[in-house]
Scaffold this active site. Structure first.
Site, PDB file in Angstrom:
ATOM      1  N   ASN A 127      -9.868   8.599  -4.961  1.00  0.00           N
ATOM      2  CA  ASN A 127     -11.323   8.702  -4.967  1.00  0.00           C
ATOM      3  C   ASN A 127     -11.702  10.162  -4.761  1.00  0.00           C
ATOM      4  OD1 ASN A 127     -14.179   8.599  -3.965  1.00  0.00           O
ATOM      5  ND2 ASN A 127     -13.846   6.398  -4.161  1.00  0.00           N
ATOM      6  N   HIS A 158     -15.882  -3.774  -6.608  1.00  0.00           N
ATOM      7  CA  HIS A 158     -16.104  -2.949  -7.795  1.00  0.00           C
ATOM      8  C   HIS A 158     -16.651  -3.807  -8.940  1.00  0.00           C
ATOM      9  CE1 HIS A 158     -13.447  -0.091  -5.697  1.00  0.00           C
ATOM     10  NE2 HIS A 158     -14.062   0.822  -6.422  1.00  0.00           N
ATOM     11  N   LYS A 162     -13.214  -3.402 -13.808  1.00  0.00           N
ATOM     12  CA  LYS A 162     -12.085  -2.724 -13.156  1.00  0.00           C
ATOM     13  C   LYS A 162     -10.834  -3.574 -13.297  1.00  0.00           C
ATOM     14  CE  LYS A 162     -10.731  -0.243  -8.965  1.00  0.00           C
ATOM     15  NZ  LYS A 162     -10.371   0.961  -9.750  1.00  0.00           N
TER      16      LYS A 162
END
Length: 269
Positions: A127, A158, A162
């Site tokens: 991230n 998410h 994803k």
């Protein structure tokens, strides 16, 4: 040749790719020199600005990363593990800073990326946001302060598209908790509970993944004790936070010695 570093965006048509392109176009510190997509993609040969539904920007989408990287000082890559490994070798050959935000990397991928980092700068993180990296550091410190009587659970959410779980960020947080406790994450990790699982093992680090809608990214680290809980949380509402972090990393890497770095290095935390 301009003194402003030239940057290549891979996976140009993706959500992160388009976000990065828009940000670079508005930047005074970086210039867009190429955009890469997979062979056969509908955007190949088109001006990327027009392909994105806007005005032309003078940069065409190519399926030749070798040629694209040759004119660049940085490559930002949020694609797939297999593609990222190939890009790492090519970026190292071009001596371009390679910023990797790709998740779902396995040991075999990481070994090849490590080999490429002997020849060029690689900044890799699950991230790229400032807030998440602060959360990682806090997770490590809290885990170090609390003993194994406090259960650790990491819950992440998410968007429905994803493809990997747990998220790269969740794994970063799990690693931080494991480091704080002085244990191996591989030994403590528990994910995907289902059915009659029995009582929780002391010292385990649990993971849960939620997928749905257009959730950008939410991560909770729960330290659950008897009679009390400590919850650390980060919520991203706009994926530009990841793109801004990646571009910051691309600039930070200029002039650095070859090696593999992360966002903690970039942010100095």
């Amino acid at each position: 040749m301009s003194d402003i570093p030239g940057l290549v965006v891979t996976g140009a048509s993706g959500r992160m790719g388009q976000t990065l392109i828009r940000l670079v176009q508005g930047s005074e510190k970086l210039r867009l020199v190429a955009c890469v997509e997979r062979a056969g993609h509908a955007w190949i040969g088109r001006d990327v600005g027009e392909a994105m539904g806007g005005a032309p920007v003078g940069v065409r989408v190519t399926d030749d990363p070798l040629e694209a990287f040759a004119s660049a000082q940085a490559v930002v890559d949020f694609t797939s593990p297999a593609a990222t490994v190939d890009f790492a070798a090519l970026a190292a050959q071009a001596r371009a800073v390679h910023v990797i935000g790709t998740t779902g990397l396995e040991a075999e991928h990481l070994a090849k990326i490590e080999a490429a980092s002997r020849h060029a700068v690689i900044v890799r993180a699950g991230n790229m946001s400032l807030g998440v990296n602060l959360l990682v550091r806090m997770t490590q410190k809290v885990a170090a302060a609390l003993d194994a009587d406090w259960d650790v659970e990491i819950v992440e959410a998410h968007h429905r598209m994803k493809v990997d779980a747990p998220s790269g960020t969740a794994l970063m947080l799990g690693q931080a908790a494991a480091d704080g406790r002085g244990v191996r994450l591989e030994d403590a990790k528990v994910s995907g509970r289902d059915g009659i699982t029995g009582a929780r093992a002391a010292g385990s680090i649990g993971f849960s993944a939620i997928r749905g809608g257009d959730i950008v990214g939410e991560h909770d680290v729960i330290f659950a004790g008897m009679g009390e809980r400590v919850i650390l949380r980060h919520v991203a509402t706009d994926r530009t936070v990841f793109a801004r972090g990646a571009l910051r990393a691309a600039l930070w890497g200029q002039g650095r010695k070859p090696g593999q770095y992360d966002m903690m290095d970039v942010l100095g935390i």
